[in-house]
Design an enzyme around this catalytic site. Structure first.
Site, PDB file in Angstrom:
ATOM      1  N   CYS A 211       0.853  -1.212   0.000  1.00  0.00           N
ATOM      2  CA  CYS A 211       0.000   0.000   0.000  1.00  0.00           C
ATOM      3  C   CYS A 211       0.880   1.250   0.000  1.00  0.00           C
ATOM      4  CB  CYS A 211      -0.951  -0.008   1.202  1.00  0.00           C
ATOM      5  SG  CYS A 211      -1.850  -1.531   1.472  1.00  0.00           S
TER       6      CYS A 211
ATOM      7  N   HIS B  17      -7.812  -4.398  -1.972  1.00  0.00           N
ATOM      8  CA  HIS B  17      -6.626  -3.648  -1.541  1.00  0.00           C
ATOM      9  C   HIS B  17      -6.249  -4.033  -0.111  1.00  0.00           C
ATOM     10  CE1 HIS B  17      -3.984  -0.089  -1.416  1.00  0.00           C
ATOM     11  NE2 HIS B  17      -4.381   0.026  -0.160  1.00  0.00           N
TER      12      HIS B  17
ATOM     13  N   ASP C 215      -9.677  -2.771  -6.039  1.00  0.00           N
ATOM     14  CA  ASP C 215      -8.711  -1.828  -5.476  1.00  0.00           C
ATOM     15  C   ASP C 215      -8.945  -0.432  -6.040  1.00  0.00           C
ATOM     16  OD1 ASP C 215      -6.483  -0.461  -4.528  1.00  0.00           O
ATOM     17  OD2 ASP C 215      -5.159  -2.175  -4.777  1.00  0.00           O
TER      18      ASP C 215
END
Length: 240
Positions: free
Chosen positions: A128, A207, A174
Protein backbone atom coordinates in the site's frame (compact mmCIF):
# COMPACT_ATOMS: atom_id res chain seq x y z
CA UNK A 1 -6.23 10.92 -2.40
CA UNK A 2 -6.17 7.95 -0.09
CA UNK A 3 -9.15 5.64 -0.20
CA UNK A 4 -11.06 4.20 2.73
CA UNK A 5 -9.71 0.84 1.55
CA UNK A 6 -6.34 1.91 2.97
CA UNK A 7 -7.89 1.78 6.45
CA UNK A 8 -9.91 -1.44 6.29
CA UNK A 9 -9.05 -4.47 8.45
CA UNK A 10 -6.54 -2.71 10.74
CA UNK A 11 -4.19 -5.18 12.45
CA UNK A 12 -3.86 -5.69 16.20
CA UNK A 13 -0.32 -4.38 16.60
CA UNK A 14 2.15 -6.46 18.62
CA UNK A 15 5.58 -4.89 19.31
CA UNK A 16 6.86 -8.25 20.60
CA UNK A 17 5.65 -10.32 17.63
CA UNK A 18 7.76 -12.40 15.26
CA UNK A 19 10.70 -14.77 15.54
CA UNK A 20 13.26 -12.03 14.94
CA UNK A 21 14.24 -9.06 17.10
CA UNK A 22 13.62 -5.33 17.29
CA UNK A 23 16.65 -3.04 17.41
CA UNK A 24 16.76 0.64 18.34
CA UNK A 25 18.72 1.69 15.30
CA UNK A 26 19.37 0.15 11.92
CA UNK A 27 20.37 2.86 9.50
CA UNK A 28 19.00 5.32 12.05
CA UNK A 29 15.54 3.77 12.52
CA UNK A 30 13.93 1.32 14.90
CA UNK A 31 13.64 -1.92 12.95
CA UNK A 32 12.51 -5.52 13.13
CA UNK A 33 15.29 -7.85 11.94
CA UNK A 34 15.00 -11.48 10.86
CA UNK A 35 17.33 -13.99 9.23
CA UNK A 36 21.07 -14.49 9.14
CA UNK A 37 23.14 -11.30 9.53
CA UNK A 38 25.75 -12.99 7.31
CA UNK A 39 23.42 -13.36 4.32
CA UNK A 40 24.74 -11.73 1.15
CA UNK A 41 21.25 -10.76 -0.02
CA UNK A 42 18.84 -8.65 2.00
CA UNK A 43 15.22 -7.59 1.74
CA UNK A 44 13.72 -4.39 3.16
CA UNK A 45 9.98 -4.63 3.84
CA UNK A 46 8.09 -1.34 3.91
CA UNK A 47 4.84 -1.46 5.87
CA UNK A 48 1.47 0.02 5.09
CA UNK A 49 0.09 2.87 7.21
CA UNK A 50 -0.30 0.56 10.22
CA UNK A 51 3.43 0.18 10.69
CA UNK A 52 6.09 -2.38 11.47
CA UNK A 53 4.40 -3.94 14.54
CA UNK A 54 1.72 -5.63 12.39
CA UNK A 55 1.80 -9.40 13.13
CA UNK A 56 1.17 -10.53 9.54
CA UNK A 57 4.00 -8.31 8.29
CA UNK A 58 6.39 -9.87 10.80
CA UNK A 59 5.30 -13.35 9.76
CA UNK A 60 6.05 -12.37 6.16
CA UNK A 61 9.48 -11.09 7.25
CA UNK A 62 10.20 -14.39 9.01
CA UNK A 63 9.18 -16.39 5.93
CA UNK A 64 11.33 -14.28 3.60
CA UNK A 65 14.23 -14.71 6.05
CA UNK A 66 13.77 -18.49 5.99
CA UNK A 67 14.45 -18.34 2.24
CA UNK A 68 18.00 -17.18 2.96
CA UNK A 69 17.68 -13.41 3.29
CA UNK A 70 18.55 -10.93 6.00
CA UNK A 71 15.28 -9.00 6.39
CA UNK A 72 14.86 -5.49 7.76
CA UNK A 73 11.45 -3.98 8.52
CA UNK A 74 12.20 -0.36 9.47
CA UNK A 75 9.79 1.80 11.43
CA UNK A 76 9.37 4.46 8.77
CA UNK A 77 6.38 5.80 10.74
CA UNK A 78 8.63 6.67 13.69
CA UNK A 79 6.39 5.15 16.34
CA UNK A 80 3.28 6.87 14.99
CA UNK A 81 1.24 4.41 12.90
CA UNK A 82 -2.17 5.45 11.61
CA UNK A 83 -4.90 4.77 14.18
CA UNK A 84 -8.39 4.74 12.62
CA UNK A 85 -10.05 5.65 15.94
CA UNK A 86 -7.93 8.79 16.41
CA UNK A 87 -10.37 11.50 15.30
CA UNK A 88 -7.73 14.20 15.83
CA UNK A 89 -5.59 12.65 13.10
CA UNK A 90 -7.81 11.55 10.21
CA UNK A 91 -5.91 9.94 7.34
CA UNK A 92 -5.36 13.12 5.25
CA UNK A 93 -3.86 14.86 8.30
CA UNK A 94 -1.75 11.83 9.24
CA UNK A 95 -0.41 11.53 5.68
CA UNK A 96 0.89 15.11 5.73
CA UNK A 97 3.45 14.17 8.40
CA UNK A 98 4.09 10.68 7.01
CA UNK A 99 4.88 11.10 3.34
CA UNK A 100 6.37 8.26 1.32
CA UNK A 101 8.92 10.76 0.03
CA UNK A 102 10.20 11.34 3.59
CA UNK A 103 10.39 7.59 4.14
CA UNK A 104 12.35 7.22 0.88
CA UNK A 105 14.98 9.60 2.24
CA UNK A 106 15.06 7.62 5.51
CA UNK A 107 15.41 4.37 3.55
CA UNK A 108 18.69 5.38 1.90
CA UNK A 109 20.73 5.04 5.15
CA UNK A 110 19.05 1.65 5.76
CA UNK A 111 20.27 0.41 2.36
CA UNK A 112 23.69 1.94 3.04
CA UNK A 113 23.87 0.12 6.40
CA UNK A 114 23.12 -3.17 4.64
CA UNK A 115 25.89 -2.55 2.09
CA UNK A 116 28.30 -1.64 4.90
CA UNK A 117 27.70 -5.00 6.59
CA UNK A 118 28.64 -6.87 3.42
CA UNK A 119 25.29 -7.37 1.70
CA UNK A 120 25.80 -7.35 -2.07
CA UNK A 121 22.19 -7.28 -3.29
CA UNK A 122 19.22 -5.51 -1.70
CA UNK A 123 15.58 -5.97 -2.63
CA UNK A 124 12.58 -4.10 -1.25
CA UNK A 125 8.88 -4.86 -1.06
CA UNK A 126 6.21 -2.37 -0.07
CA UNK A 127 2.56 -2.71 0.89
CA UNK A 128 0.00 0.00 0.00
CA UNK A 129 1.68 3.22 1.27
CA UNK A 130 4.99 1.36 1.43
CA UNK A 131 4.86 0.55 -2.28
CA UNK A 132 5.35 4.23 -3.09
CA UNK A 133 8.51 4.21 -0.94
CA UNK A 134 9.79 1.16 -2.82
CA UNK A 135 9.08 2.61 -6.26
CA UNK A 136 11.12 5.68 -5.27
CA UNK A 137 14.00 3.37 -4.29
CA UNK A 138 13.65 1.60 -7.65
CA UNK A 139 13.68 4.90 -9.54
CA UNK A 140 16.87 5.95 -7.74
CA UNK A 141 18.44 2.51 -8.38
CA UNK A 142 19.08 2.15 -4.66
CA UNK A 143 17.92 -1.48 -4.84
CA UNK A 144 18.41 -4.47 -7.13
CA UNK A 145 14.81 -5.75 -7.13
CA UNK A 146 11.41 -4.33 -6.17
CA UNK A 147 7.99 -5.74 -5.35
CA UNK A 148 4.87 -3.55 -5.07
CA UNK A 149 1.84 -5.12 -3.40
CA UNK A 150 -1.54 -3.39 -3.91
CA UNK A 151 0.30 -0.05 -4.29
CA UNK A 152 -1.01 3.34 -3.22
CA UNK A 153 0.02 6.69 -4.76
CA UNK A 154 2.13 5.02 -7.50
CA UNK A 155 1.71 6.60 -10.94
CA UNK A 156 2.46 5.62 -14.52
CA UNK A 157 5.22 8.25 -14.51
CA UNK A 158 6.79 6.50 -11.51
CA UNK A 159 6.80 3.18 -13.35
CA UNK A 160 8.42 4.82 -16.40
CA UNK A 161 11.42 5.74 -14.25
CA UNK A 162 12.00 2.36 -12.58
CA UNK A 163 15.59 1.14 -13.02
CA UNK A 164 15.56 -2.35 -11.49
CA UNK A 165 13.54 -5.54 -11.98
CA UNK A 166 10.06 -4.97 -10.56
CA UNK A 167 7.09 -7.16 -9.68
CA UNK A 168 3.64 -5.63 -9.20
CA UNK A 169 1.00 -7.71 -7.43
CA UNK A 170 -2.40 -6.04 -7.67
CA UNK A 171 -5.89 -6.74 -6.39
CA UNK A 172 -9.02 -7.07 -8.49
CA UNK A 173 -10.94 -4.85 -6.03
CA UNK A 174 -8.71 -1.83 -5.48
CA UNK A 175 -9.59 1.86 -5.63
CA UNK A 176 -5.97 2.95 -5.11
CA UNK A 177 -4.56 0.83 -7.95
CA UNK A 178 -7.49 -0.58 -9.92
CA UNK A 179 -6.72 -3.35 -12.45
CA UNK A 180 -6.89 -0.81 -15.30
CA UNK A 181 -4.00 1.13 -13.74
CA UNK A 182 -1.99 -2.01 -13.02
CA UNK A 183 -2.46 -2.98 -16.67
CA UNK A 184 -1.09 0.44 -17.66
CA UNK A 185 1.93 -0.24 -15.45
CA UNK A 186 2.47 -3.50 -17.32
CA UNK A 187 2.24 -1.78 -20.71
CA UNK A 188 4.89 0.74 -19.66
CA UNK A 189 7.18 -2.01 -18.37
CA UNK A 190 6.69 -4.13 -21.50
CA UNK A 191 7.88 -1.17 -23.58
CA UNK A 192 10.99 -0.83 -21.39
CA UNK A 193 13.02 -3.84 -22.45
CA UNK A 194 15.86 -2.93 -20.09
CA UNK A 195 13.81 -3.63 -16.95
CA UNK A 196 12.59 -7.11 -16.06
CA UNK A 197 9.04 -7.25 -14.76
CA UNK A 198 6.25 -9.50 -13.48
CA UNK A 199 2.70 -8.18 -13.13
CA UNK A 200 -0.24 -10.12 -11.71
CA UNK A 201 -3.76 -9.18 -10.65
CA UNK A 202 -5.19 -11.45 -7.96
CA UNK A 203 -8.89 -12.24 -8.51
CA UNK A 204 -11.53 -11.74 -5.85
CA UNK A 205 -9.31 -9.89 -3.36
CA UNK A 206 -9.30 -6.28 -2.19
CA UNK A 207 -6.63 -3.65 -1.54
CA UNK A 208 -4.50 -4.68 1.42
CA UNK A 209 -5.25 -8.40 1.09
CA UNK A 210 -1.65 -9.67 1.14
CA UNK A 211 -0.82 -8.26 4.58
CA UNK A 212 -4.15 -7.53 6.29
CA UNK A 213 -5.89 -10.85 5.76
CA UNK A 214 -7.84 -12.66 8.45
CA UNK A 215 -6.42 -16.03 9.51
CA UNK A 216 -10.01 -17.31 9.78
CA UNK A 217 -10.61 -16.75 6.06
CA UNK A 218 -9.09 -19.73 4.22
CA UNK A 219 -9.42 -18.15 0.78
CA UNK A 220 -7.76 -14.92 1.95
CA UNK A 221 -4.90 -16.83 3.56
CA UNK A 222 -4.36 -18.88 0.40
CA UNK A 223 -4.25 -15.76 -1.77
CA UNK A 224 -1.87 -13.99 0.64
CA UNK A 225 0.41 -17.05 0.65
CA UNK A 226 0.40 -17.04 -3.15
CA UNK A 227 1.44 -13.37 -3.15
CA UNK A 228 4.23 -14.14 -0.67
CA UNK A 229 5.45 -17.05 -2.82
CA UNK A 230 5.47 -14.79 -5.90
CA UNK A 231 7.44 -12.16 -3.96
CA UNK A 232 10.06 -14.62 -2.72
CA UNK A 233 10.35 -16.11 -6.21
CA UNK A 234 11.01 -12.65 -7.65
CA UNK A 235 13.75 -11.98 -5.10
CA UNK A 236 15.28 -15.42 -5.72
CA UNK A 237 15.47 -14.68 -9.44
CA UNK A 238 16.95 -11.22 -9.06
CA UNK A 239 18.98 -11.12 -5.85
CA UNK A 240 20.70 -14.51 -5.63
Amino acid sequence: MASSQCCENPPALNPAGGEGKVVDSFGGLNAYLAGSPDAKAAVVLVSDIFGFDAPNLRKIADKVASSGYFVVVPDFLNGDPYIPDNTEKPLPVWLKSHTPEKAFEEAKPVVAALKEKGVSNVGAAGYCWGAKVVVELAKAHEIQAAVLLHPSFVTVDDIKEVKCPISILGAEIDKMSPPELVEQFEQVLSANTGVGHFVKIFPGVAHGWSVRYSHDDAAAVKSAEEALADMIDWFNKNLK
